[in-house]
Structures are given as C-alpha cells and as structure tokens.
Design an enzyme around this catalytic site. Structure first.
Site, PDB file in Angstrom:
ATOM      1  N   GLY A  90     -74.202   7.648 -15.688  1.00 17.60           N
ATOM      2  CA  GLY A  90     -72.976   8.422 -15.624  1.00 17.60           C
ATOM      3  C   GLY A  90     -73.361  10.140 -15.689  1.00 17.60           C
ATOM      4  O   GLY A  90     -74.106  10.393 -15.234  1.00 17.60           O
ATOM      5  N   ASN A  96     -75.248   9.602 -27.671  1.00 13.22           N
ATOM      6  CA  ASN A  96     -74.663  10.371 -28.825  1.00 13.22           C
ATOM      7  C   ASN A  96     -74.935   9.736 -30.265  1.00 13.22           C
ATOM      8  O   ASN A  96     -75.453   8.906 -30.302  1.00 13.22           O
ATOM      9  CB  ASN A  96     -73.060  10.348 -28.771  1.00 13.22           C
ATOM     10  CG  ASN A  96     -72.580  11.234 -27.606  1.00 13.22           C
ATOM     11  OD1 ASN A  96     -73.124  12.301 -27.427  1.00 13.22           O
ATOM     12  ND2 ASN A  96     -71.613  10.985 -27.216  1.00 13.22           N
ATOM     13  N   ARG A 112     -61.142   2.476 -20.627  1.00 15.52           N
ATOM     14  CA  ARG A 112     -62.381   1.911 -20.997  1.00 15.52           C
ATOM     15  C   ARG A 112     -62.558   1.888 -22.519  1.00 15.52           C
ATOM     16  O   ARG A 112     -61.997   2.634 -23.311  1.00 15.52           O
ATOM     17  CB  ARG A 112     -63.611   2.547 -20.152  1.00 15.52           C
ATOM     18  CG  ARG A 112     -63.460   2.636 -18.722  1.00 15.52           C
ATOM     19  CD  ARG A 112     -64.719   3.325 -18.288  1.00 15.52           C
ATOM     20  NE  ARG A 112     -64.911   4.606 -18.537  1.00 15.52           N
ATOM     21  CZ  ARG A 112     -64.647   5.356 -17.439  1.00 15.52           C
ATOM     22  NH1 ARG A 112     -64.115   5.051 -16.420  1.00 15.52           N
ATOM     23  NH2 ARG A 112     -64.667   6.909 -17.673  1.00 15.52           N
ATOM     24  N   PRO A 113     -63.556   1.114 -23.185  1.00 20.47           N
ATOM     25  CA  PRO A 113     -63.776   0.938 -24.438  1.00 20.47           C
ATOM     26  C   PRO A 113     -64.232   2.232 -24.792  1.00 20.47           C
ATOM     27  O   PRO A 113     -64.917   2.937 -24.036  1.00 20.47           O
ATOM     28  CB  PRO A 113     -64.897  -0.108 -24.714  1.00 20.47           C
ATOM     29  CG  PRO A 113     -64.702  -0.946 -23.485  1.00 20.47           C
ATOM     30  CD  PRO A 113     -64.255  -0.047 -22.381  1.00 20.47           C
ATOM     31  N   LEU A 114     -64.041   2.640 -26.315  1.00 23.66           N
ATOM     32  CA  LEU A 114     -64.571   4.087 -26.598  1.00 23.66           C
ATOM     33  C   LEU A 114     -65.706   4.012 -27.485  1.00 23.66           C
ATOM     34  O   LEU A 114     -65.777   2.929 -28.294  1.00 23.66           O
ATOM     35  CB  LEU A 114     -63.389   4.603 -27.698  1.00 23.66           C
ATOM     36  CG  LEU A 114     -62.177   4.662 -26.605  1.00 23.66           C
ATOM     37  CD1 LEU A 114     -60.973   5.429 -27.735  1.00 23.66           C
ATOM     38  CD2 LEU A 114     -62.058   5.509 -25.477  1.00 23.66           C
ATOM     39  N   LYS A 122     -75.270  18.381 -34.312  1.00 20.06           N
ATOM     40  CA  LYS A 122     -74.553  18.144 -32.915  1.00 20.06           C
ATOM     41  C   LYS A 122     -73.304  17.266 -33.535  1.00 20.06           C
ATOM     42  O   LYS A 122     -72.098  17.040 -32.679  1.00 20.06           O
ATOM     43  CB  LYS A 122     -75.527  17.584 -32.043  1.00 20.06           C
ATOM     44  CG  LYS A 122     -74.918  16.959 -30.762  1.00 20.06           C
ATOM     45  CD  LYS A 122     -74.062  18.200 -30.046  1.00 20.06           C
ATOM     46  CE  LYS A 122     -73.232  17.745 -28.851  1.00 20.06           C
ATOM     47  NZ  LYS A 122     -74.126  16.807 -27.932  1.00 20.06           N
ATOM     48  N   TRP A 128     -83.130  -4.146 -18.590  1.00 23.15           N
ATOM     49  CA  TRP A 128     -83.731  -3.177 -18.066  1.00 23.15           C
ATOM     50  C   TRP A 128     -84.628  -2.412 -19.119  1.00 23.15           C
ATOM     51  O   TRP A 128     -85.623  -2.106 -18.730  1.00 23.15           O
ATOM     52  CB  TRP A 128     -82.676  -2.107 -17.760  1.00 23.15           C
ATOM     53  CG  TRP A 128     -81.785  -2.608 -16.498  1.00 23.15           C
ATOM     54  CD1 TRP A 128     -80.397  -3.178 -16.601  1.00 23.15           C
ATOM     55  CD2 TRP A 128     -81.994  -2.287 -15.127  1.00 23.15           C
ATOM     56  NE1 TRP A 128     -79.965  -3.414 -15.328  1.00 23.15           N
ATOM     57  CE2 TRP A 128     -80.872  -3.067 -14.531  1.00 23.15           C
ATOM     58  CE3 TRP A 128     -83.130  -2.120 -14.456  1.00 23.15           C
ATOM     59  CZ2 TRP A 128     -81.027  -3.204 -13.101  1.00 23.15           C
ATOM     60  CZ3 TRP A 128     -83.191  -2.255 -13.300  1.00 23.15           C
ATOM     61  CH2 TRP A 128     -81.978  -2.992 -12.386  1.00 23.15           C
TER      62      TRP A 128
END
Length: 303
Positions: free
Chosen positions: A16, A104, A262-264, A183, A88
């Site tokens: 992304g 995040n 999309r899901p948040l 942050k 993965w």
C-alpha cells in the site's frame, strides 16, 4: 542497480502507500524488491514526489514459500490485516531475518512476534504522508525533518543506514515508546477526524476541530504517561502544529479507506488508547466517543 541486489531481495508484505514508499527507498539503495500477494500483481512500483515520478522493477510472488530465503522484509499491511498475512510472516520466522514493521500504533512488536518468532523485529514510526493512487503507484509528501524513527539497536541501525541511502530521512531513538506515543497523538486525531468528516488533513486547521483534537490528545498524554512514555502538554502543541502544516492536499489512510468502503484501522489507534486507559485506570471520554463512532461505520466492500 546494484549487481548484488538480486542476492539481497526485500519482501514487501503490504504494498500500500507506506509499503511502496519504504520499498522505493530500499530499491533506490540497491535492493531488489519482492511484492507479496495482493489482489493485483505488479511488475514495477512508481513513486511521485514533487511531481517527479521514479520507477523500479519488482518481482511479484503469490506463495509464501517464494520468500523463504529472504532475510529482509517490510510489513506494511494495516494493523487489522496482520492475521490475514500470517503465512507470509511465518516464512520469515528465522533468526537471520530482519522484519521492519511499518504499522500505526504502539503495539507493533506484540502484533507480529507470534508469527515471526526469532526474527529481528524493527518497529518503526513513519511520518511520511503517502497516497496510493493505483496498484504499485503512490504520491509521496514529506512532512517535517524526519521520515522514519527506529529503535536504537543493531538491527535497526542497519535498516536505518539503507533507508538513509535511499533518501528516507531516518533516525534511531533510545526511547521509541515516547516517540510512538507522540506519533499516536497525530494518528488518533487526523485519521478519525478526516474519516468522519470526509475532508483532507487541512480540516485540522478549523478551530472547532482543533479543540476536539486537543481534547483527544490531552487524554492520550495522560494514558501514555501512565504507560511509561515521557509525554508532556508540549507534545500536544507539537502534534497540532505538525498536522496544521502538512502539505496541501495531504490525506490519511483512514479517510481513504472510509471513502473506498473498506474496514477502518481504528483498533490499533483509538482502540489502543482505550485499552491502555483501562489497564491504567485513566478516564478517556473523548477517545471512547470517537471509538464508538468509528466502530459504528460498517465497511461497504470486502477488506
């Protein structure tokens, strides 16, 4: 390209916006890039900064077995998609692997360690503002003087050196917990408030939105202190100044996800604040209110 690049490929799990930006830095530094999975295969990535595009070839793979020999990886899927890329991640569960976690929140290491086990986990705090415009393509906007903060250890220093070589301004920090919580102040305001209003980050300059944002941040400062972060009210001022001076047109991943149905990614942000508040007995009514609003938004399409 570095002739040894093919011998030192980097696996990108989550191509992304942030994944593309970090991958481009390592490609610029001479590493070859392997893009893992995804709905649409890509054979190159392109990053545009200040109107100037740069392109690098990549290899796309669809099976986790294809990255079994990789010793460097970027994990940049949204936090709530971590379990979905478990296979993965397990392909990197060996002591020679270094896994840069570009997600995040303040729970990065805890989120991936069940899957990557003995690998060297490098949590990162990313300040880049990146907007994915198409598969493999993104627009990069830089904010302030630092792009990525990493822990102060040997594995992180090696990653930092390569990112710096790839023109990403990187620094290692002894107290990454405080950096991460600082942050988070920006993430728990800009992400939800842009998603809820539908506006880009300039909405943070509105006086009414600024008052709400400061209340959300002040609660989080109290929680962060209780959790061991050396936060002060000055961190609120810095976060607001930073958000109010991002480049024009900057957006957030949560706004883009909301617009796309999309899901948040609220659980790793506001959810993390509320969970920590519960652990430490701190009242956070503004954050609970925002969490309730975000939870009520139902995605319109599959994740």
């Amino acid at each position: 390209m570095n002739p040894l690049a093919s011998e030192r490929p980097v696996a990108v799990i989550g191509a992304g916006a942030i994944g593309l930006a970090l991958a481009s830095a390592l490609a610029r530094a001479g590493r070859s890039i392997t893009v893992c999975g995804g709905r649409e295969p890509v054979d190159h990535i392109e990053i545009t900064e200040d109107g100037i595009p740069e392109t690098w070839p990549v290899r796309h793979v669809a099976d986790p077995v294809d990255i079994a020999g990789h010793t460097t990886a970027i994990v940049a899927v949204k936090a709530h998609h971590t379990a979905a890329v478990a296979d993965w991640l397990r392909a990197l569960a060996h002591p020679d692997a270094t896994v840069l976690v570009a997600q995040n929140g303040v729970e990065q290491r805890e989120r991936v360690v069940p899957y990557v086990g003995p690998a060297h986990i490098v949590p990162s705090i990313v300040y880049l503002n990146v907007e994915r415009t198409a598969p493999g393509h993104a627009i990069l906007r830089r904010v302030g003087g630092l792009d990525v903060a990493l822990p102060d250890d040997a594995a992180s220093a090696a990653v930092a050196a390569e990112l710096n070589a790839g023109k990403v301004r990187t620094s290692t920090k002894a107290d990454l917990k405080t950096v991460a919580w600082a942050k988070l102040l920006s993430n728990i305001t800009a992400n939800p408030l842009t998603a809820l209003t539908g506006r880009r980050v300039e909405v943070m300059r509105d006086p009414g939105i600024e008052r709400i944002a400061r209340r959300i941040m002040t609660e989080a400062v109290d929680v962060g202190r209780a959790d061991g972060a050396a936060l002060t009210e000055e961190h609120v001022d810095r976060a607001m100044h930073w958000l109010q001076h991002v480049p024009e047109g900057s957006t957030t991943s949560m706004r883009e996800d909301r617009l796309a149905g999309r899901p948040l990614e609220y659980d790793a942000l506001t959810g993390a604040v509320v969970r920590a508040a519960e652990r430490h007995g701190v009242e956070v009514p503004a954050n609970r209110f925002v969490l309730a609003l975000l939870t009520a938004i139902e995605p319109e399409v599959a994740a």
